[in-house]
Write a protein that holds these residues in place. Structure first.
Motif, PDB file in Angstrom:
ATOM      1  N   ILE A  84      -7.976  -0.262   2.237  1.00 24.45           N
ATOM      2  CA  ILE A  84      -7.374  -1.384   1.505  1.00 24.45           C
ATOM      3  C   ILE A  84      -6.870  -2.391   2.533  1.00 24.45           C
ATOM      4  O   ILE A  84      -6.063  -2.051   3.393  1.00 24.45           O
ATOM      5  CB  ILE A  84      -6.206  -0.922   0.615  1.00 24.45           C
ATOM      6  CG1 ILE A  84      -6.711   0.070  -0.442  1.00 24.45           C
ATOM      7  CG2 ILE A  84      -5.519  -2.122  -0.045  1.00 24.45           C
ATOM      8  CD1 ILE A  84      -5.646   0.569  -1.403  1.00 24.45           C
ATOM      9  N   VAL A  86      -6.253  -6.910   3.275  1.00 27.44           N
ATOM     10  CA  VAL A  86      -6.370  -8.320   2.890  1.00 27.44           C
ATOM     11  C   VAL A  86      -6.222  -9.141   4.171  1.00 27.44           C
ATOM     12  O   VAL A  86      -5.339  -8.855   4.997  1.00 27.44           O
ATOM     13  CB  VAL A  86      -5.269  -8.690   1.854  1.00 27.44           C
ATOM     14  CG1 VAL A  86      -5.275 -10.179   1.560  1.00 27.44           C
ATOM     15  CG2 VAL A  86      -5.469  -7.894   0.560  1.00 27.44           C
ATOM     16  N   ARG A  92       0.099 -11.753   0.283  1.00 30.55           N
ATOM     17  CA  ARG A  92       1.196 -12.120  -0.627  1.00 30.55           C
ATOM     18  C   ARG A  92       0.767 -13.154  -1.667  1.00 30.55           C
ATOM     19  O   ARG A  92       1.503 -14.024  -2.038  1.00 30.55           O
ATOM     20  CB  ARG A  92       2.435 -12.635   0.135  1.00 30.55           C
ATOM     21  CG  ARG A  92       2.947 -11.717   1.228  1.00 30.55           C
ATOM     22  CD  ARG A  92       3.254 -10.306   0.705  1.00 30.55           C
ATOM     23  NE  ARG A  92       3.676  -9.464   1.820  1.00 30.55           N
ATOM     24  CZ  ARG A  92       2.811  -8.760   2.567  1.00 30.55           C
ATOM     25  NH1 ARG A  92       1.520  -8.762   2.299  1.00 30.55           N
ATOM     26  NH2 ARG A  92       3.262  -8.026   3.549  1.00 30.55           N
ATOM     27  N   GLN A  93      -0.492 -13.038  -2.083  1.00 29.20           N
ATOM     28  CA  GLN A  93      -0.962 -13.895  -3.181  1.00 29.20           C
ATOM     29  C   GLN A  93      -1.472 -13.021  -4.332  1.00 29.20           C
ATOM     30  O   GLN A  93      -2.201 -13.500  -5.194  1.00 29.20           O
ATOM     31  CB  GLN A  93      -2.087 -14.809  -2.694  1.00 29.20           C
ATOM     32  CG  GLN A  93      -1.665 -15.763  -1.595  1.00 29.20           C
ATOM     33  CD  GLN A  93      -2.856 -16.540  -1.024  1.00 29.20           C
ATOM     34  OE1 GLN A  93      -3.834 -16.803  -1.722  1.00 29.20           O
ATOM     35  NE2 GLN A  93      -2.774 -16.885   0.254  1.00 29.20           N
ATOM     36  N   GLY A  94      -1.155 -11.734  -4.264  1.00 29.58           N
ATOM     37  CA  GLY A  94      -1.551 -10.850  -5.362  1.00 29.58           C
ATOM     38  C   GLY A  94      -2.949 -10.272  -5.226  1.00 29.58           C
ATOM     39  O   GLY A  94      -3.451  -9.654  -6.167  1.00 29.58           O
ATOM     40  N   ALA A  96      -4.150  -7.803  -3.098  1.00 31.83           N
ATOM     41  CA  ALA A  96      -4.157  -6.324  -3.087  1.00 31.83           C
ATOM     42  C   ALA A  96      -3.860  -5.793  -4.488  1.00 31.83           C
ATOM     43  O   ALA A  96      -4.457  -4.794  -4.927  1.00 31.83           O
ATOM     44  CB  ALA A  96      -3.140  -5.787  -2.086  1.00 31.83           C
ATOM     45  N   THR A  97      -2.965  -6.447  -5.184  1.00 34.11           N
ATOM     46  CA  THR A  97      -2.637  -6.000  -6.551  1.00 34.11           C
ATOM     47  C   THR A  97      -3.877  -6.032  -7.429  1.00 34.11           C
ATOM     48  O   THR A  97      -4.160  -5.077  -8.165  1.00 34.11           O
ATOM     49  CB  THR A  97      -1.531  -6.907  -7.140  1.00 34.11           C
ATOM     50  OG1 THR A  97      -0.420  -6.857  -6.258  1.00 34.11           O
ATOM     51  CG2 THR A  97      -1.108  -6.459  -8.518  1.00 34.11           C
ATOM     52  N   SER A 120      -0.352   3.112   5.252  1.00 31.60           N
ATOM     53  CA  SER A 120       0.027   2.569   6.566  1.00 31.60           C
ATOM     54  C   SER A 120       1.506   2.191   6.575  1.00 31.60           C
ATOM     55  O   SER A 120       2.128   2.131   7.625  1.00 31.60           O
ATOM     56  CB  SER A 120      -0.815   1.341   6.879  1.00 31.60           C
ATOM     57  OG  SER A 120      -0.560   0.342   5.904  1.00 31.60           O
ATOM     58  N   GLU A 121       2.060   1.888   5.400  1.00 30.71           N
ATOM     59  CA  GLU A 121       3.486   1.572   5.274  1.00 30.71           C
ATOM     60  C   GLU A 121       3.984   2.216   3.988  1.00 30.71           C
ATOM     61  O   GLU A 121       3.235   2.322   3.007  1.00 30.71           O
ATOM     62  CB  GLU A 121       3.702   0.063   5.184  1.00 30.71           C
ATOM     63  CG  GLU A 121       3.364  -0.680   6.453  1.00 30.71           C
ATOM     64  CD  GLU A 121       3.732  -2.146   6.319  1.00 30.71           C
ATOM     65  OE1 GLU A 121       4.903  -2.491   6.546  1.00 30.71           O
ATOM     66  OE2 GLU A 121       2.845  -2.935   5.940  1.00 30.71           O
ATOM     67  N   TYR A 125       2.884   1.152  -1.949  1.00 30.05           N
ATOM     68  CA  TYR A 125       2.110   1.733  -3.045  1.00 30.05           C
ATOM     69  C   TYR A 125       2.906   2.245  -4.239  1.00 30.05           C
ATOM     70  O   TYR A 125       2.330   2.545  -5.272  1.00 30.05           O
ATOM     71  CB  TYR A 125       1.182   2.834  -2.502  1.00 30.05           C
ATOM     72  CG  TYR A 125       0.127   2.246  -1.594  1.00 30.05           C
ATOM     73  CD1 TYR A 125      -0.904   1.471  -2.115  1.00 30.05           C
ATOM     74  CD2 TYR A 125       0.192   2.394  -0.218  1.00 30.05           C
ATOM     75  CE1 TYR A 125      -1.852   0.883  -1.304  1.00 30.05           C
ATOM     76  CE2 TYR A 125      -0.762   1.815   0.612  1.00 30.05           C
ATOM     77  CZ  TYR A 125      -1.774   1.060   0.063  1.00 30.05           C
ATOM     78  OH  TYR A 125      -2.711   0.478   0.870  1.00 30.05           O
ATOM     79  N   ARG A 127       4.691   0.617  -6.159  1.00 33.85           N
ATOM     80  CA  ARG A 127       4.587  -0.356  -7.265  1.00 33.85           C
ATOM     81  C   ARG A 127       3.313  -0.156  -8.080  1.00 33.85           C
ATOM     82  O   ARG A 127       3.214  -0.637  -9.192  1.00 33.85           O
ATOM     83  CB  ARG A 127       4.669  -1.796  -6.744  1.00 33.85           C
ATOM     84  CG  ARG A 127       3.576  -2.177  -5.779  1.00 33.85           C
ATOM     85  CD  ARG A 127       3.583  -3.657  -5.412  1.00 33.85           C
ATOM     86  NE  ARG A 127       4.853  -4.170  -4.962  1.00 33.85           N
ATOM     87  CZ  ARG A 127       5.413  -3.956  -3.768  1.00 33.85           C
ATOM     88  NH1 ARG A 127       4.800  -3.170  -2.893  1.00 33.85           N
ATOM     89  NH2 ARG A 127       6.549  -4.499  -3.438  1.00 33.85           N
TER      90      ARG A 127
END
Ligand SMILES: CC(C)(COP(=O)(O)OP(=O)(O)OC[C@H]1O[C@@H](n2cnc3c(N)ncnc32)[C@H](O)[C@@H]1OP(=O)(O)O)[C@@H](O)C(=O)NCCC(=O)NCCS
Length: 405
Positions: A84, A86, A92-94, A96-97, A120-121, A125, A127
């Motif tokens: 995964i 981006v 931060r534009q959605g 990955a969502t 990775s962080e 996930y 959310r």
């Protein structure tokens, strides 16, 4: 601008996606030079998706079809989610969502029961309904002090394999000796190819020791030396055991004795062990083994709550009714009565309320309901229900997969 998500099929797109992922990750090696057609052998057809903005590929996600063992031994259909990423200029534009939601819908349509990933962080996930379901520990053993207790068994025979030959033998060993531990996952063909490619690309020697008679091996250890610059004169020669597959007692003991007995080696670093690994108990001086890190391993997303709860086994005890909330895969939002003989949907009044991510954390027995409640991840209507739920969800073996993907 709208984001268009689609399945990537042609070679140029798949290579572009691999590059997007590497740019997003910043610190992992670049895409190697691949032979024509090779990328398609490293990815499962139909499971790599791309996010396009204005025709440009800016994000990607990928998965492998696998199975995952639940407490009690049932193996359920599982998406091993990976890659995964981006592009940094589009975060931060959605995006990955959109990718993750698309992927979860796809897993649901395929009839998969759970999806898991390595994160990775730790802040990304939850959310999306993923929860930490298993952990691994790194253990370093000082060989000079690592005398095994007299009562420790011998284990079976261990021999080194030629590394080229090993890549044919290892998948057979894993397939033929599947551990019963919850959290165990299948290692698909594309996983083996990718692992082999990375091992062959990494510089320096590496070794494969197998346990058992030829043709009937039951375990293996893949290991490589660390910090080899001054190897000839070093007094701190170390090996890292990158893959320790020892599902039987005999294999565990045989491989352990082999690794601890290697000439020259002062320190054996077991990169990934389950958190209930018995190693310190086997040593006369238990401090010869030192835990140097504990890390979250399996981030688990329940894709089909009804099937997941029905397929696992439970401890003995009273029943508890749990309300699950899933804001993404809406069919999962329902109440279930869980008892020693199984789980089923119910319209009884719930005693516990949990989000699907919290359920993912307790599904394999690697987290407790008490912990979830303390963290505010489970709401408790009846305080007695917490202990009941913890007895039902308790497991004998700590969940563990032992592999990255
Ligand atoms: C993680 C990553 C894929 C997120 O992509 P993205 O397109 O920026 O994510 P979104 O815009 O859809 O963000 C969704 C939410 O997650 C949050 N978020 C995303 N990445 C985050 C991060 N790294 N840390 C904390 N929060 C993060 C966003 O702030 C946003 O929050 P909100 O819903 O409260 O608004 C992207 O940052 C990336 O490629 N990172 C590097 C590669 C990586 O770590 N990949 C994961 C490999 S397992």
């Amino acid at each position: 601008m709208t984001t268009d998500i689609r399945v990537l099929e042609d070679e140029d797109d798949l290579i572009a996606a691999a590059k997007v992922f590497r740019s997003a990750m910043v610190g992992i090696p670049p895409v190697p030079n691949l032979a024509p057609g090779q990328i398609a052998t490293l990815l499962e057809p139909g499971r790599t998706i791309g996010a396009f903005v204005g025709g440009q590929l800016v994000g990607t996600a990928d998965a492998q079809t696998s199975g995952l063992t639940l407490p009690g031994g049932a193996i359920v259909a599982h998406a091993a989610v990976t890659h995964i990423g981006v592009l940094p200029s589009f975060t931060r534009q959605g995006i990955a969502t959109d990718l993750v939601r698309h992927q979860l819908d796809d897993a649901a349509q395929r009839g998969e029961v759970v999806a898991t990933l390595r994160a990775s962080e730790a802040t990304i996930y939850e959310r999306y309904g993923y929860g930490v379901a298993s952990s691994w520990q790194t253990v370093e053993v000082l060989t000079a002090r690592a005398v095994l207790r007299p009562g420790v068994g011998a284990g079976g025979p261990v021999r080194l394999l030629d590394t080229d030959e090993a890549w044919d033998v290892l998948p057979r060993i894993v397939a033929g000796n599947r551990p019963s531990r919850p959290g165990t996952i299948d290692r698909p063909e594309v996983w083996w190819r990718g692992t082999r490619m990375r091992a062959e690309l990494s510089p320096g020697p590496s070794y494969v020791a197998v346990h058992g008679e030829p043709g009937a091996e039951t375990g293996f250890a893949r290991y490589r030396p660390l910090n080899t610059e001054a190897w000839f004169i070093s007094d701190r020669r170390s090996i890292a055991v990158e893959d320790f597959f020892a599902p039987t007692l005999e294999a565990y003991l045989g491989l352990l004795r082999f690794l601890l007995g290697l000439d020259l080696i002062d320190r054996v670093v077991f990169w990934m062990l389950p958190i209930d690994d018995p190693l310190p108990w086997l040593l006369v001086d238990r401090r010869a083994a030192r835990v140097t890190g504990v890390h979250d391993e399996t981030w688990l997303r329940v894709v089909d709550v009804r099937k997941a709860l029905a397929a696992r086994r439970y401890g003995a005890g009273d029943a508890v009714t749990i309300a699950v909330n899933d804001p993404i895969l809406l069919d999962n939002s329902a109440s279930f009565t869980v008892a020693g003989d199984g789980a089923e949907p119910t319209d009884r009044r719930p005693e516990l309320h949990v989000g699907v991510g919290g359920l993912g954390a307790v599904l394999l027995g690697g987290a407790t309901w008490r912990g979830l409640a303390l963290a505010g991840l489970a709401r408790v209507d009846d305080p007695a229900a917490l202990a009941v739920a913890d007895r039902l969800f308790a497991v004998r073996d700590a969940p563990f997969a032992g592999v990255f993907f």
